[in-house]
Design an enzyme around this catalytic site. Structure first.
Site, mmCIF file in Angstrom:
data_model
loop_
_atom_site.group_PDB
_atom_site.id
_atom_site.type_symbol
_atom_site.label_atom_id
_atom_site.label_comp_id
_atom_site.label_asym_id
_atom_site.label_seq_id
_atom_site.Cartn_x
_atom_site.Cartn_y
_atom_site.Cartn_z
ATOM 1 N N HIS A 33 0.826 -1.217 0.000
ATOM 2 C CA HIS A 33 0.000 0.000 0.000
ATOM 3 C C HIS A 33 0.857 1.264 0.000
ATOM 4 O O HIS A 33 0.455 2.292 0.533
ATOM 5 C CB HIS A 33 -0.999 -0.004 1.170
ATOM 6 N N THR A 34 2.030 1.170 -0.588
ATOM 7 C CA THR A 34 2.873 2.368 -0.718
ATOM 8 C C THR A 34 2.618 3.066 -2.049
ATOM 9 O O THR A 34 2.885 4.260 -2.181
ATOM 10 C CB THR A 34 4.369 2.003 -0.648
ATOM 11 N N GLY A 122 -7.684 -14.722 -7.753
ATOM 12 C CA GLY A 122 -7.944 -14.376 -6.355
ATOM 13 C C GLY A 122 -6.786 -14.698 -5.439
ATOM 14 O O GLY A 122 -6.934 -14.773 -4.225
ATOM 15 N N ALA A 123 -5.595 -14.909 -6.001
ATOM 16 C CA ALA A 123 -4.439 -15.270 -5.180
ATOM 17 C C ALA A 123 -3.598 -14.041 -4.848
ATOM 18 O O ALA A 123 -2.539 -14.150 -4.269
ATOM 19 C CB ALA A 123 -3.583 -16.302 -5.901
ATOM 20 N N GLU A 160 -8.562 0.608 -14.589
ATOM 21 C CA GLU A 160 -8.942 0.023 -13.301
ATOM 22 C C GLU A 160 -9.540 1.093 -12.367
ATOM 23 O O GLU A 160 -10.535 0.859 -11.700
ATOM 24 C CB GLU A 160 -7.709 -0.636 -12.657
ATOM 25 N N ASP A 172 0.733 -3.046 -9.844
ATOM 26 C CA ASP A 172 0.400 -4.268 -10.588
ATOM 27 C C ASP A 172 0.691 -4.114 -12.077
ATOM 28 O O ASP A 172 1.330 -4.966 -12.699
ATOM 29 C CB ASP A 172 -1.086 -4.620 -10.410
#
Ligand code: GLA
Length: 380
Positions: A33-34, A122-123, A160, A172
């Protein structure tokens, strides 16, 4: 895989594809979350991903299919809207198609499209970014445009954020776009600037997929995003990457107790990314592993994006020989744990960990020993 994708496309649409592309999934190595806080992050593209086959058609229609589901979703080209339910996956290739115009790129007017994935869904390995980048490269091949890779990556994030509706950062898409075998991708998310860092030989990645996903996962991610932006504002900066630990301590009284913990996670995590880079450069994988595990502890206690399932895996792994460190990888609230190991870590040990997990939770985690791989590319 290439031939399988071409065959499947040809059977479905009655003509061969004009292009086949592939984009990898990614591991978030460290930097939790950076990204949307303007910080730094290290990730790795892996040797599993999403393949897209596409062809132009004369009809102004977009026809989307995935090997994971039967049927074709037909969308009239124009101003498409978001899909729900079983068709939700279409939002990724459709969001890319829509974003083309916003980025001044030509959209293929009519399209036949097939996606095939060998990424566990979902991994926390970002099948969504892989789908976005493979789609973008396929459309670009059809229209013959060649924008810089940075733009392709931004296009993915834009789709996204604005079409799918998740306020993610650039991690990502950046890693899927700039990945390189035997390397980590380093992103300074402020630019953003992309770089690669060699991964010392003998470093291995094992993914333990809990197959769990918090029911409110998108809402929780968005809530953390909001909490971070609010904390930055209260501290008088645009983004938390501008805050030092000393300044955070000085401004502590301006934050709620929760806001303080969220900010502390981000500020310390950015520092851990720097320390991991230094430790990698001197080949000190034990130090890297300790920092990865420290990152997990911070997620657990300060950012509260871990779960009991992820925590159990980290506990079970960090006790074992050959494991340098372990942490949740990706957004959290479910998903997977990354174990960073030496070459001696064995499938037998992985089974032991899976067994501990199964005894506690009644189901087995997915286990994947993955290698690094190259970034998104046109295959044929
Ligand atoms: C998800 C998001 C990324 C990043 C990570 C957490 O994977 O898509 O942008 O914020 O979570 O580091």
């Amino acid at each position: 895989m290439r031939n399988k994708v071409i065959d499947q496309f040809s059977r479905l649409y009655g003509h061969p594809p004009a292009v086949v592309t592939r984009a990898p999934g990614r591991i978030e190595f460290i930097g939790n979350h950076t990204d949307y806080n303007g910080g730094t992050v290290l990730g790795a593209a892996i040797n599993h991903g999403v393949w897209v086959a596409a062809g132009k058609t004369a009809v102004p229609e977009l026809r989307f299919a995935t090997a994971a589901q039967s049927g074709v979703v037909t969308v009239p080209a124009g101003a498409p809207h978001r899909r729900n339910g079983a068709e939700r996956w279409v939002n990724y290739p459709l969001g890319i198609w829509t974003s083309f115009r916003e980025f001044g790129l030509r959209q293929p007017a009519g399209l036949d499209y097939l996606a095939v994935s060998d990424l566990p869904v979902g991994a926390g390995l970002s099948s969504s970014a892989a789908l976005e980048l493979a789609s973008a490269l396929a459309y670009l091949a059809l229209t013959g445009e060649h924008p810089p890779r940075e733009m392709v990556v931004q296009l993915g994030r834009h789709a996204e954020n604005n079409f799918v509706g998740v306020p993610c950062g650039i991690l990502d898409q950046g890693v899927s776009g700039f990945g390189k075998k035997d390397h980590l991708v380093f992103i300074d998310c402020r630019g953003p600037h992309f770089d690669t860092v060699p991964l010392p030989a003998g470093a291995h990645f094992w993914i333990f997929n809990t197959h769990t996903k918090h029911a409110l996962i998108d809402g929780l991610y968005a809530a953390r995003h909001r909490e971070c932006l609010d904390a930055a504002q209260a501290l008088g900066v645009d983004l938390l990457a501008d805050v030092t630990l000393a300044r955070l301590e000085q401004g502590k009284t301006r934050l709620s107790e929760t806001g303080y913990r969220r900010a502390r996670h981000v500020v310390e995590e950015i520092d851990r990314v720097t320390r991991v880079r230094t430790a990698l450069a001197r080949g000190d994988l034990a130090a890297v592993g300790r920092l990865l595990t420290a990152s997990h502890r911070s997620s657990q206690v300060q950012f509260e994006n871990s779960t009991t399932e992820l925590d159990l895996l980290v506990e079970a792994l960090t006790d074992l020989a050959h494991v340098y460190g372990a942490r949740l990888t990706g957004g959290g609230f479910g998903g997977a744990v990354l174990a960073f190991t030496d070459a001696g870590f064995s499938p037998v040990q992985a089974e032991q960990v899976a067994g501990v997990y199964a005894r506690k939770f009644g189901s087995r985690p997915g286990v994947l020993h993955c290698e690094t791989g190259d970034g998104a590319e046109v295959i044929a």
